[in-house]
Design a protein around this motif. Structure first.
Motif, PDB file in Angstrom:
ATOM      1  N   PHE A  95       0.812  -1.216   0.000  1.00  0.00           N
ATOM      2  CA  PHE A  95       0.000   0.000   0.000  1.00  0.00           C
ATOM      3  C   PHE A  95       0.849   1.272   0.000  1.00  0.00           C
ATOM      4  CE2 PHE A  95      -2.370  -3.304   2.262  1.00  0.00           C
ATOM      5  CZ  PHE A  95      -3.489  -3.385   1.430  1.00  0.00           C
ATOM      6  N   LEU A  96       2.163   1.117   0.040  1.00  0.00           N
ATOM      7  CA  LEU A  96       3.033   2.283   0.207  1.00  0.00           C
ATOM      8  C   LEU A  96       4.009   2.388  -0.968  1.00  0.00           C
ATOM      9  CD1 LEU A  96       3.629   1.658   4.002  1.00  0.00           C
ATOM     10  CD2 LEU A  96       2.200   3.455   3.008  1.00  0.00           C
ATOM     11  N   SER A  97       3.581   3.094  -1.998  1.00  0.00           N
ATOM     12  CA  SER A  97       4.408   3.194  -3.199  1.00  0.00           C
ATOM     13  C   SER A  97       5.057   4.564  -3.352  1.00  0.00           C
ATOM     14  CB  SER A  97       3.569   2.874  -4.434  1.00  0.00           C
ATOM     15  OG  SER A  97       2.431   3.712  -4.454  1.00  0.00           O
ATOM     16  N   GLU A  98       4.656   5.525  -2.495  1.00  0.00           N
ATOM     17  CA  GLU A  98       5.257   6.863  -2.542  1.00  0.00           C
ATOM     18  C   GLU A  98       5.746   7.250  -1.146  1.00  0.00           C
ATOM     19  OE1 GLU A  98       2.224   9.434  -4.046  1.00  0.00           O
ATOM     20  OE2 GLU A  98       1.946   8.135  -5.809  1.00  0.00           O
ATOM     21  N   THR A  99       6.468   8.384  -1.062  1.00  0.00           N
ATOM     22  CA  THR A  99       6.929   8.909   0.230  1.00  0.00           C
ATOM     23  C   THR A  99       5.774   8.903   1.228  1.00  0.00           C
ATOM     24  OG1 THR A  99       8.322  10.401  -1.044  1.00  0.00           O
ATOM     25  CG2 THR A  99       8.108  10.874   1.301  1.00  0.00           C
ATOM     26  N   PHE A 100       6.004   8.359   2.415  1.00  0.00           N
ATOM     27  CA  PHE A 100       4.920   8.291   3.404  1.00  0.00           C
ATOM     28  C   PHE A 100       5.417   8.655   4.795  1.00  0.00           C
ATOM     29  CE2 PHE A 100       6.169   4.246   5.393  1.00  0.00           C
ATOM     30  CZ  PHE A 100       7.011   3.714   4.423  1.00  0.00           C
ATOM     31  N   LEU A 101       4.435   8.929   5.648  1.00  0.00           N
ATOM     32  CA  LEU A 101       4.715   9.333   7.023  1.00  0.00           C
ATOM     33  C   LEU A 101       4.415   8.174   7.965  1.00  0.00           C
ATOM     34  CD1 LEU A 101       5.071  12.089   8.826  1.00  0.00           C
ATOM     35  CD2 LEU A 101       2.634  11.782   9.194  1.00  0.00           C
ATOM     36  N   VAL A 102       5.233   8.008   8.984  1.00  0.00           N
ATOM     37  CA  VAL A 102       4.974   6.986  10.013  1.00  0.00           C
ATOM     38  C   VAL A 102       4.869   7.682  11.377  1.00  0.00           C
ATOM     39  CG1 VAL A 102       5.876   4.954  11.225  1.00  0.00           C
ATOM     40  CG2 VAL A 102       6.217   5.186   8.759  1.00  0.00           C
ATOM     41  N   VAL A 103       3.821   7.368  12.107  1.00  0.00           N
ATOM     42  CA  VAL A 103       3.631   7.914  13.458  1.00  0.00           C
ATOM     43  C   VAL A 103       3.362   6.760  14.410  1.00  0.00           C
ATOM     44  CG1 VAL A 103       2.322   9.524  14.875  1.00  0.00           C
ATOM     45  CG2 VAL A 103       2.446   9.888  12.412  1.00  0.00           C
ATOM     46  N   TYR A 104       3.995   6.776  15.554  1.00  0.00           N
ATOM     47  CA  TYR A 104       3.721   5.748  16.554  1.00  0.00           C
ATOM     48  C   TYR A 104       2.374   6.043  17.212  1.00  0.00           C
ATOM     49  CZ  TYR A 104       8.366   3.677  16.126  1.00  0.00           C
ATOM     50  OH  TYR A 104       9.485   3.030  15.656  1.00  0.00           O
ATOM     51  N   GLY A 105       1.668   4.966  17.560  1.00  0.00           N
ATOM     52  CA  GLY A 105       0.313   5.127  18.067  1.00  0.00           C
ATOM     53  C   GLY A 105       0.212   5.598  19.501  1.00  0.00           C
ATOM     54  N   ASP A 106       1.351   5.735  20.201  1.00  0.00           N
ATOM     55  CA  ASP A 106       1.274   6.090  21.619  1.00  0.00           C
ATOM     56  C   ASP A 106       1.818   7.478  21.914  1.00  0.00           C
ATOM     57  OD1 ASP A 106       3.904   5.548  21.085  1.00  0.00           O
ATOM     58  OD2 ASP A 106       4.258   4.342  22.874  1.00  0.00           O
ATOM     59  N   VAL A 107       1.843   8.359  20.891  1.00  0.00           N
ATOM     60  CA  VAL A 107       2.379   9.696  21.138  1.00  0.00           C
ATOM     61  C   VAL A 107       1.323  10.787  20.934  1.00  0.00           C
ATOM     62  CG1 VAL A 107       4.775   9.149  20.580  1.00  0.00           C
ATOM     63  CG2 VAL A 107       3.256   9.918  18.755  1.00  0.00           C
ATOM     64  N   MET A 108       1.435  11.806  21.762  1.00  0.00           N
ATOM     65  CA  MET A 108       0.663  13.037  21.554  1.00  0.00           C
ATOM     66  C   MET A 108       1.589  13.973  20.792  1.00  0.00           C
ATOM     67  SD  MET A 108      -2.080  14.847  22.018  1.00  0.00           S
ATOM     68  CE  MET A 108      -3.015  14.176  23.385  1.00  0.00           C
ATOM     69  N   VAL A 109       1.157  14.401  19.622  1.00  0.00           N
ATOM     70  CA  VAL A 109       2.025  15.216  18.782  1.00  0.00           C
ATOM     71  C   VAL A 109       1.202  16.255  18.039  1.00  0.00           C
ATOM     72  CG1 VAL A 109       1.926  13.386  17.023  1.00  0.00           C
ATOM     73  CG2 VAL A 109       3.665  15.156  16.823  1.00  0.00           C
ATOM     74  N   ASP A 110       1.772  17.442  17.868  1.00  0.00           N
ATOM     75  CA  ASP A 110       1.197  18.460  16.992  1.00  0.00           C
ATOM     76  C   ASP A 110       2.365  19.192  16.359  1.00  0.00           C
ATOM     77  OD1 ASP A 110      -0.428  20.132  15.612  1.00  0.00           O
ATOM     78  OD2 ASP A 110      -1.366  21.076  17.351  1.00  0.00           O
ATOM     79  N   MET A 111       2.636  18.897  15.108  1.00  0.00           N
ATOM     80  CA  MET A 111       3.784  19.534  14.457  1.00  0.00           C
ATOM     81  C   MET A 111       3.475  19.834  13.000  1.00  0.00           C
ATOM     82  SD  MET A 111       6.401  16.316  13.969  1.00  0.00           S
ATOM     83  CE  MET A 111       7.552  17.228  12.944  1.00  0.00           C
ATOM     84  N   ASP A 112       4.303  20.690  12.426  1.00  0.00           N
ATOM     85  CA  ASP A 112       4.136  21.150  11.047  1.00  0.00           C
ATOM     86  C   ASP A 112       4.685  20.089  10.085  1.00  0.00           C
ATOM     87  OD1 ASP A 112       4.221  22.454   8.613  1.00  0.00           O
ATOM     88  OD2 ASP A 112       5.014  24.330   9.434  1.00  0.00           O
ATOM     89  N   LEU A 113       3.780  19.281   9.543  1.00  0.00           N
ATOM     90  CA  LEU A 113       4.222  18.192   8.663  1.00  0.00           C
ATOM     91  C   LEU A 113       4.673  18.690   7.306  1.00  0.00           C
ATOM     92  CD1 LEU A 113       1.679  15.331   9.363  1.00  0.00           C
ATOM     93  CD2 LEU A 113       4.081  15.464  10.021  1.00  0.00           C
TER      94      LEU A 113
END
Ligand SMILES: [Zn+2]
Length: 437
Positions: A95-113
């Motif tokens: 399902f991942l044929s282009e540049t992709f983002l990975v985020v861990y499921g146990d973090v609180m995050v708010d950042m400029d992607l």
């Protein structure tokens, strides 16, 4: 860009508060953790999210549905047995044929992607970009080392060698990856990306570190969960997003952070002032960034090289890190304009833009971290610091007296105020009424 959330974890260490919930559904200030993550991804312009689930997948699917609540397309992939972060990601390869983002499921995050994605796209042949930041417990964190071009050169997994010094830069569980990275992962085999895969892959692939001062905390324990809840309620989580300009306290090094010596070039000679940890902690607990800006002509003079200067900074970061304190960023100028010294290195003998009293280092930090210079301060012990602060347009330049033999080296650039040491200067900044953006 597609995003992947590694949501297979069970909230084991949170059992007292999480009961039998998967980590993603642990309530934080009245809302499931995954709701915050999906809100954030939607705001940052992500269209499609792949949820890699395991433990109690059906509960997550029931909670999130098809994602239309967020304007997102959600797809679920459930692993039959836990394969770690690398194994789970490998299973999603088709399902991942282009540049992709990975985020861990146990973090609180708010950042400029978008800013992180731009950073990734402009690095040469980048295979991966990892968000990194200093934290308040580097001694028991997995640390990352990178060069001046942000290319990662080493991963230092815990436990650390007590005889060595380390930069306080922690792998923070948000990655931008190229699909070719997945080819190196082994299917059906348990492995951890940060611990088992990246440290060896960094030798054959270009990995970059993206330093960010935005909010990212994991919720590995009930205490951390409480701290995150307090930050959600106070608005700190969203306030630290890069779109909001932040004030900084810029700090000179020699004579301010450590005892001034003529040409400090060996980390063994670093003599940190005892109040530095406390002063930094006060900055760290506020919304100010703590940014070191230092002239190090020892490189141009050939007394050491940039690696040697970094070794001094590693020691400094390790020592303050033991007190839970950190610098958000460190900039140094290795240049010197005047030629004619024995053993000098000509390539560094230039009239650069970074050497104080020019404002180059402050301006570069301001660009990178979106610093609001008009609400920022410079603390230094010479006219060069005051000159750099004024050139960059900071609110005030504060002087410290504690520089034996160097007191009064302000010439025609008197600081706005004088203090006995850096902690008192920081106390003064903290005593001022906060000015809004
Ligand atoms: Zn320079």
């Amino acid at each position: 860009m597609k995003a992947v959330i590694l949501a297979g974890g069970k909230g084991t260490r949170l059992s007292a508060v999480a009961h039998d919930l998967p980590k993603s559904l642990v309530p934080v200030a009245g809302k499931a953790l995954i709701d915050y993550q999906l809100d954030w991804l939607a705001r940052e312009g992500i269209g499609e999210v792949l949820l890699l689930t395991g433990y109690r997948s059906e509960q997550i699917e029931k909670h999130c549905g098809d994602g239309s609540r967020w304007g997102l397309r959600l797809r679920y992939l459930t692993e039959r047995e836990p394969l770690g972060t690398a194994g789970a990601l490998k299973a999603a390869e088709e399902f991942l044929s282009e540049t992709f983002l990975v985020v861990y499921g146990d973090v609180m995050v708010d950042m400029d992607l978008r800013a992180m994605q731009r950073f990734h796209q402009t690095r040469r042949e980048a295979g991966a970009t990892l968000m990194v930041h200093p934290n308040d417990h580097p001694h028991d964190s997995d640390l990352i080392e990178f060069d001046k071009n942000f290319r990662i050169t080493a991963f230092h997994g815990k436990p650390h060698d007590p005889e060595r010094w380390y930069h306080n830069q922690v792998n923070a569980a948000v990655y931008v990856l190229e699909p070719r990275i997945l080819k190196s992962l082994k299917a059906g085999k348990f492995a951890d990306l940060g611990r088992d895969v990246f440290p060896s892959l960094v030798r054959s692939e270009r990995f970059y570190a993206y330093p960010s001062a935005e909010y990212l905390k994991d919720m590995g324990s009930p205490e951390r969960l409480l701290a995150v809840e307090a930050d959600v309620r106070s608005g700190k989580v969203s306030r630290l997003h890069r779109r909001h300009p932040r004030p900084a306290i810029f700090l000179d090094r020699d004579g301010v952070i450590c005892r001034h010596q003529d040409y400090l070039y060996d980390s063994a000679d670093l003599d940190l002032f005892p109040e530095v940890g406390r002063a930094l902690l006060k900055i760290n607990r506020s919304d100010y960034l703590a940014i070191l800006v230092t002239n190090q002509p020892v490189v141009a003079r050939g007394l050491t090289d940039e690696v040697g200067v970094r070794e001094i900074h590693k020691k400094m970061e390790t020592l303050v890190g033991r007190e839970g304190a950190r610098f958000d960023a460190i900039y140094f100028c290795p240049h010197h304009p005047q030629k004619g010294f024995a053993d000098e290195r000509p390539e560094y003998k230039i009239d650069c833009e970074c050497r104080k009293p020019k404002g180059g280092m402050l301006l570069e930090a301001a660009r990178f971290f979106n610093v609001d210079l008009r609400r920022s301060f410079m603390i230094g012990d010479t006219w060069r610091d005051v000159g750099a602060g004024r050139a960059a347009g900071v609110k005030m330049c504060l002087g410290v007296e504690k520089a034996p033999g160097r007191v009064g080296e302000y010439d025609d650039y008197p600081p706005d105020r004088m203090f006995a040491n850096v902690e008192q200067a920081v106390d003064y900044v903290m005593s001022l009424p906060a000015t809004g953006e």
